[in-house]
Write a protein that holds these residues in place. Structure first.
Motif, PDB file in Angstrom:
ATOM      1  N   GLN A  19     -44.109  58.007  10.268  1.00  0.00           N
ATOM      2  CA  GLN A  19     -43.734  58.540   9.276  1.00  0.00           C
ATOM      3  C   GLN A  19     -44.597  59.490   8.211  1.00  0.00           C
ATOM      4  O   GLN A  19     -45.701  58.941   7.980  1.00  0.00           O
ATOM      5  N   ALA A  20     -44.468  60.744   8.195  1.00  0.00           N
ATOM      6  CA  ALA A  20     -45.152  61.609   7.401  1.00  0.00           C
ATOM      7  C   ALA A  20     -44.813  61.597   6.006  1.00  0.00           C
ATOM      8  O   ALA A  20     -43.575  61.239   5.603  1.00  0.00           O
ATOM      9  N   PRO A  21     -45.591  61.833   5.093  1.00  0.00           N
ATOM     10  CA  PRO A  21     -45.195  61.979   3.601  1.00  0.00           C
ATOM     11  C   PRO A  21     -44.084  62.676   3.329  1.00  0.00           C
ATOM     12  O   PRO A  21     -44.188  63.879   3.872  1.00  0.00           O
ATOM     13  N   GLY A  22     -43.056  62.363   2.881  1.00  0.00           N
ATOM     14  CA  GLY A  22     -41.981  63.126   2.223  1.00  0.00           C
ATOM     15  C   GLY A  22     -41.026  63.216   3.450  1.00  0.00           C
ATOM     16  O   GLY A  22     -39.935  63.902   3.247  1.00  0.00           O
ATOM     17  N   LYS A  23     -41.229  62.466   4.391  1.00  0.00           N
ATOM     18  CA  LYS A  23     -40.418  62.718   5.822  1.00  0.00           C
ATOM     19  C   LYS A  23     -39.861  61.239   6.331  1.00  0.00           C
ATOM     20  O   LYS A  23     -40.537  60.218   5.691  1.00  0.00           O
ATOM     21  N   GLU A  24     -38.851  61.117   6.898  1.00  0.00           N
ATOM     22  CA  GLU A  24     -38.195  59.876   7.280  1.00  0.00           C
ATOM     23  C   GLU A  24     -38.969  59.464   8.378  1.00  0.00           C
ATOM     24  O   GLU A  24     -39.442  60.305   9.072  1.00  0.00           O
ATOM     25  N   ARG A  25     -38.681  58.181   8.876  1.00  0.00           N
ATOM     26  CA  ARG A  25     -39.409  57.625   9.962  1.00  0.00           C
ATOM     27  C   ARG A  25     -38.845  58.165  11.082  1.00  0.00           C
ATOM     28  O   ARG A  25     -37.777  58.188  11.250  1.00  0.00           O
ATOM     29  N   GLU A  26     -39.589  58.412  12.137  1.00  0.00           N
ATOM     30  CA  GLU A  26     -39.068  59.086  13.425  1.00  0.00           C
ATOM     31  C   GLU A  26     -39.652  58.340  14.608  1.00  0.00           C
ATOM     32  O   GLU A  26     -40.710  58.043  14.602  1.00  0.00           O
TER      33      GLU A  26
ATOM     34  N   ALA B 232     -49.295  61.243  10.233  1.00  0.00           N
ATOM     35  CA  ALA B 232     -48.599  60.251   9.921  1.00  0.00           C
ATOM     36  C   ALA B 232     -48.951  58.899   9.892  1.00  0.00           C
ATOM     37  O   ALA B 232     -49.978  58.477  10.574  1.00  0.00           O
ATOM     38  N   VAL B 233     -48.049  58.013   9.349  1.00  0.00           N
ATOM     39  CA  VAL B 233     -48.626  56.344   9.737  1.00  0.00           C
ATOM     40  C   VAL B 233     -47.648  55.967  10.740  1.00  0.00           C
ATOM     41  O   VAL B 233     -46.296  56.445  10.906  1.00  0.00           O
ATOM     42  N   TYR B 234     -48.408  55.466  11.584  1.00  0.00           N
ATOM     43  CA  TYR B 234     -47.869  55.194  12.945  1.00  0.00           C
ATOM     44  C   TYR B 234     -47.249  53.499  13.038  1.00  0.00           C
ATOM     45  O   TYR B 234     -48.348  52.774  12.718  1.00  0.00           O
ATOM     46  N   TYR B 235     -46.214  53.418  13.212  1.00  0.00           N
ATOM     47  CA  TYR B 235     -45.560  51.833  13.215  1.00  0.00           C
ATOM     48  C   TYR B 235     -45.396  51.329  14.546  1.00  0.00           C
ATOM     49  O   TYR B 235     -44.681  52.259  15.358  1.00  0.00           O
ATOM     50  N   CYS B 236     -45.670  50.209  14.898  1.00  0.00           N
ATOM     51  CA  CYS B 236     -45.108  49.562  16.177  1.00  0.00           C
ATOM     52  C   CYS B 236     -43.918  48.722  15.613  1.00  0.00           C
ATOM     53  O   CYS B 236     -43.883  48.226  14.756  1.00  0.00           O
ATOM     54  N   ALA B 237     -43.200  48.555  16.564  1.00  0.00           N
ATOM     55  CA  ALA B 237     -41.738  47.895  16.384  1.00  0.00           C
ATOM     56  C   ALA B 237     -41.473  46.942  17.815  1.00  0.00           C
ATOM     57  O   ALA B 237     -41.598  47.458  18.897  1.00  0.00           O
ATOM     58  N   ALA B 238     -40.711  45.911  17.482  1.00  0.00           N
ATOM     59  CA  ALA B 238     -40.149  45.169  18.508  1.00  0.00           C
ATOM     60  C   ALA B 238     -38.658  44.868  18.393  1.00  0.00           C
ATOM     61  O   ALA B 238     -38.143  44.695  17.290  1.00  0.00           O
ATOM     62  N   ARG B 239     -38.040  45.077  19.524  1.00  0.00           N
ATOM     63  CA  ARG B 239     -36.505  44.605  19.709  1.00  0.00           C
ATOM     64  C   ARG B 239     -36.415  43.358  20.482  1.00  0.00           C
ATOM     65  O   ARG B 239     -36.958  43.208  21.736  1.00  0.00           O
ATOM     66  N   LEU B 240     -35.756  42.344  20.250  1.00  0.00           N
ATOM     67  CA  LEU B 240     -35.556  41.000  20.946  1.00  0.00           C
ATOM     68  C   LEU B 240     -34.551  41.277  22.019  1.00  0.00           C
ATOM     69  O   LEU B 240     -34.896  40.657  22.978  1.00  0.00           O
ATOM     70  N   ASN B 241     -33.403  41.714  21.802  1.00  0.00           N
ATOM     71  CA  ASN B 241     -32.333  41.678  22.631  1.00  0.00           C
ATOM     72  C   ASN B 241     -32.098  43.131  23.524  1.00  0.00           C
ATOM     73  O   ASN B 241     -32.607  44.141  22.935  1.00  0.00           O
TER      74      ASN B 241
ATOM     75  N   VAL C 255     -29.564  55.168  23.516  1.00  0.00           N
ATOM     76  CA  VAL C 255     -29.944  55.650  22.375  1.00  0.00           C
ATOM     77  C   VAL C 255     -30.511  54.913  21.223  1.00  0.00           C
ATOM     78  O   VAL C 255     -31.407  55.239  20.505  1.00  0.00           O
ATOM     79  N   TRP C 256     -30.007  53.511  21.454  1.00  0.00           N
ATOM     80  CA  TRP C 256     -30.450  52.452  20.287  1.00  0.00           C
ATOM     81  C   TRP C 256     -32.038  52.378  20.421  1.00  0.00           C
ATOM     82  O   TRP C 256     -32.779  52.138  19.450  1.00  0.00           O
ATOM     83  N   ILE C 257     -32.794  52.645  21.575  1.00  0.00           N
ATOM     84  CA  ILE C 257     -34.153  52.262  21.701  1.00  0.00           C
ATOM     85  C   ILE C 257     -34.980  53.334  21.011  1.00  0.00           C
ATOM     86  O   ILE C 257     -36.087  53.316  20.677  1.00  0.00           O
ATOM     87  N   ARG C 258     -34.289  54.743  20.643  1.00  0.00           N
ATOM     88  CA  ARG C 258     -34.861  55.413  19.597  1.00  0.00           C
ATOM     89  C   ARG C 258     -34.216  55.423  18.285  1.00  0.00           C
ATOM     90  O   ARG C 258     -34.675  56.296  17.460  1.00  0.00           O
ATOM     91  N   THR C 259     -33.759  54.326  17.997  1.00  0.00           N
ATOM     92  CA  THR C 259     -33.370  54.136  16.602  1.00  0.00           C
ATOM     93  C   THR C 259     -33.716  53.082  16.040  1.00  0.00           C
ATOM     94  O   THR C 259     -34.084  51.883  16.292  1.00  0.00           O
ATOM     95  N   ALA C 260     -34.541  53.549  14.782  1.00  0.00           N
ATOM     96  CA  ALA C 260     -35.523  52.483  14.070  1.00  0.00           C
ATOM     97  C   ALA C 260     -34.621  51.206  13.574  1.00  0.00           C
ATOM     98  O   ALA C 260     -35.190  50.015  13.627  1.00  0.00           O
ATOM     99  N   THR C 261     -33.455  51.610  13.185  1.00  0.00           N
ATOM    100  CA  THR C 261     -32.588  50.239  12.648  1.00  0.00           C
ATOM    101  C   THR C 261     -32.301  49.350  13.684  1.00  0.00           C
ATOM    102  O   THR C 261     -31.856  48.072  13.513  1.00  0.00           O
ATOM    103  N   ARG C 262     -32.737  49.574  14.963  1.00  0.00           N
ATOM    104  CA  ARG C 262     -32.233  48.700  15.948  1.00  0.00           C
ATOM    105  C   ARG C 262     -33.318  47.934  16.393  1.00  0.00           C
ATOM    106  O   ARG C 262     -33.116  46.991  17.304  1.00  0.00           O
ATOM    107  N   TYR C 263     -34.527  48.011  15.606  1.00  0.00           N
ATOM    108  CA  TYR C 263     -35.758  47.070  15.949  1.00  0.00           C
ATOM    109  C   TYR C 263     -35.803  45.880  14.994  1.00  0.00           C
ATOM    110  O   TYR C 263     -35.255  45.904  13.735  1.00  0.00           O
TER     111      TYR C 263
ATOM    112  N   GLN D 224     -52.781  54.582   9.864  1.00  0.00           N
ATOM    113  CA  GLN D 224     -52.751  56.013   9.776  1.00  0.00           C
ATOM    114  C   GLN D 224     -53.624  56.859  10.643  1.00  0.00           C
ATOM    115  O   GLN D 224     -54.484  56.405  11.388  1.00  0.00           O
ATOM    116  N   VAL D 225     -52.724  57.770  11.023  1.00  0.00           N
ATOM    117  CA  VAL D 225     -53.400  59.001  11.858  1.00  0.00           C
ATOM    118  C   VAL D 225     -53.400  60.142  11.197  1.00  0.00           C
ATOM    119  O   VAL D 225     -52.382  60.672  10.435  1.00  0.00           O
ATOM    120  N   THR D 226     -54.709  60.574  10.966  1.00  0.00           N
ATOM    121  CA  THR D 226     -54.749  62.131  10.227  1.00  0.00           C
ATOM    122  C   THR D 226     -55.398  63.099  11.317  1.00  0.00           C
ATOM    123  O   THR D 226     -56.642  62.949  11.631  1.00  0.00           O
TER     124      THR D 226
END
Length: 128
Positions: free
Chosen positions: A39-46, A92-101, A107-115, A123-125
Protein backbone atom coordinates in the motif's frame (compact mmCIF):
# COMPACT_ATOMS: atom_id res chain seq x y z
CA UNK A 1 -4.71 -17.62 15.52
CA UNK A 2 -1.76 -16.89 13.26
CA UNK A 3 0.74 -14.17 14.01
CA UNK A 4 2.74 -12.68 11.15
CA UNK A 5 5.85 -10.54 11.46
CA UNK A 6 7.44 -8.93 8.42
CA UNK A 7 11.02 -7.75 8.18
CA UNK A 8 13.58 -6.75 5.59
CA UNK A 9 12.23 -3.45 4.41
CA UNK A 10 14.36 -0.35 4.07
CA UNK A 11 15.63 2.45 1.89
CA UNK A 12 17.24 1.39 -1.36
CA UNK A 13 18.23 3.05 -4.61
CA UNK A 14 16.40 2.33 -7.83
CA UNK A 15 17.73 -0.82 -9.41
CA UNK A 16 18.59 -2.33 -6.06
CA UNK A 17 17.24 -5.41 -4.32
CA UNK A 18 15.65 -6.37 -1.05
CA UNK A 19 14.43 -9.59 0.49
CA UNK A 20 11.39 -9.34 2.69
CA UNK A 21 10.60 -12.05 5.21
CA UNK A 22 7.36 -12.98 6.91
CA UNK A 23 7.62 -15.23 9.92
CA UNK A 24 4.43 -16.99 10.94
CA UNK A 25 3.62 -18.42 14.35
CA UNK A 26 0.58 -19.97 15.97
CA UNK A 27 -1.73 -22.17 13.87
CA UNK A 28 0.68 -22.26 10.97
CA UNK A 29 -0.12 -25.90 10.17
CA UNK A 30 -3.57 -24.85 8.97
CA UNK A 31 -2.38 -22.10 6.64
CA UNK A 32 -3.44 -22.69 3.03
CA UNK A 33 -1.77 -19.76 1.32
CA UNK A 34 0.38 -16.75 2.06
CA UNK A 35 0.32 -13.48 0.22
CA UNK A 36 2.16 -10.20 -0.06
CA UNK A 37 0.30 -6.97 -0.59
CA UNK A 38 1.49 -3.40 -0.63
CA UNK A 39 0.00 0.00 0.00
CA UNK A 40 1.47 3.27 -1.16
CA UNK A 41 0.42 6.60 0.36
CA UNK A 42 -2.99 7.66 -0.91
CA UNK A 43 -3.54 4.38 -2.73
CA UNK A 44 -5.47 1.22 -2.04
CA UNK A 45 -3.79 -1.93 -0.88
CA UNK A 46 -2.81 -4.01 -3.89
CA UNK A 47 -1.87 -7.61 -4.49
CA UNK A 48 1.79 -8.34 -5.12
CA UNK A 49 2.37 -12.09 -4.90
CA UNK A 50 1.06 -15.25 -3.26
CA UNK A 51 2.02 -18.85 -2.71
CA UNK A 52 -0.08 -21.90 -1.97
CA UNK A 53 1.65 -24.36 0.30
CA UNK A 54 0.06 -27.28 -1.52
CA UNK A 55 2.04 -27.71 -4.72
CA UNK A 56 3.98 -24.47 -4.19
CA UNK A 57 1.87 -22.64 -6.77
CA UNK A 58 2.83 -18.99 -7.06
CA UNK A 59 0.94 -15.96 -8.33
CA UNK A 60 2.13 -12.46 -9.22
CA UNK A 61 0.73 -9.10 -10.09
CA UNK A 62 1.58 -8.14 -13.66
CA UNK A 63 3.48 -5.10 -12.41
CA UNK A 64 6.02 -7.23 -10.56
CA UNK A 65 6.37 -10.31 -12.75
CA UNK A 66 9.99 -10.99 -13.57
CA UNK A 67 11.25 -8.77 -10.74
CA UNK A 68 9.66 -10.26 -7.62
CA UNK A 69 9.89 -13.85 -6.44
CA UNK A 70 7.85 -15.35 -3.64
CA UNK A 71 9.05 -18.45 -1.87
CA UNK A 72 8.35 -20.30 1.32
CA UNK A 73 10.13 -22.43 3.86
CA UNK A 74 7.65 -24.74 5.55
CA UNK A 75 10.14 -25.86 8.17
CA UNK A 76 10.70 -22.28 9.28
CA UNK A 77 7.09 -21.15 8.73
CA UNK A 78 8.50 -18.25 6.76
CA UNK A 79 7.60 -16.70 3.43
CA UNK A 80 10.03 -14.56 1.48
CA UNK A 81 9.64 -11.93 -1.17
CA UNK A 82 12.77 -11.30 -3.20
CA UNK A 83 12.51 -7.93 -4.88
CA UNK A 84 14.91 -7.06 -7.67
CA UNK A 85 15.28 -4.11 -10.03
CA UNK A 86 13.41 -1.88 -7.62
CA UNK A 87 11.63 1.16 -9.00
CA UNK A 88 10.47 4.30 -7.19
CA UNK A 89 6.88 3.18 -7.82
CA UNK A 90 7.56 0.12 -5.67
CA UNK A 91 7.69 2.40 -2.65
CA UNK A 92 5.02 1.24 -0.22
CA UNK A 93 4.33 -0.55 3.00
CA UNK A 94 4.48 -4.26 2.27
CA UNK A 95 2.14 -6.54 4.18
CA UNK A 96 2.18 -10.27 4.62
CA UNK A 97 -1.13 -12.11 4.86
CA UNK A 98 -2.29 -15.64 5.59
CA UNK A 99 -5.35 -17.51 4.44
CA UNK A 100 -6.45 -20.59 6.34
CA UNK A 101 -8.93 -22.26 4.05
CA UNK A 102 -8.72 -23.44 0.43
CA UNK A 103 -10.04 -21.07 -2.20
CA UNK A 104 -12.89 -21.98 -4.59
CA UNK A 105 -11.74 -19.46 -7.16
CA UNK A 106 -8.16 -18.58 -8.11
CA UNK A 107 -8.98 -14.87 -8.13
CA UNK A 108 -9.49 -15.03 -4.38
CA UNK A 109 -5.76 -15.48 -3.84
CA UNK A 110 -5.27 -11.97 -5.26
CA UNK A 111 -8.00 -10.45 -3.08
CA UNK A 112 -7.02 -8.85 0.20
CA UNK A 113 -10.39 -9.40 1.84
CA UNK A 114 -10.01 -13.18 1.38
CA UNK A 115 -7.09 -13.34 3.79
CA UNK A 116 -7.57 -14.03 7.47
CA UNK A 117 -4.48 -12.66 9.17
CA UNK A 118 -2.15 -9.76 8.49
CA UNK A 119 1.22 -8.59 9.65
CA UNK A 120 2.03 -5.05 10.70
CA UNK A 121 3.85 -4.23 7.48
CA UNK A 122 7.38 -3.26 6.54
CA UNK A 123 8.28 -0.05 4.72
CA UNK A 124 10.09 -0.21 1.39
CA UNK A 125 11.33 3.10 0.03
CA UNK A 126 13.03 3.32 -3.34
CA UNK A 127 14.94 6.48 -4.19
CA UNK A 128 15.49 7.56 -7.78
Amino acid sequence: QVQLVESGGGLVQAGGSLRLSCAASGRTFSTYAMGWFRQAPGKEREFVAAIRWSGDSTYYADSVKGRFTISGDNAKNTVYLQINSLKPEDTAVYYCAARLNPIPYTVWIRTATRYDYWGQGTQVTVSS
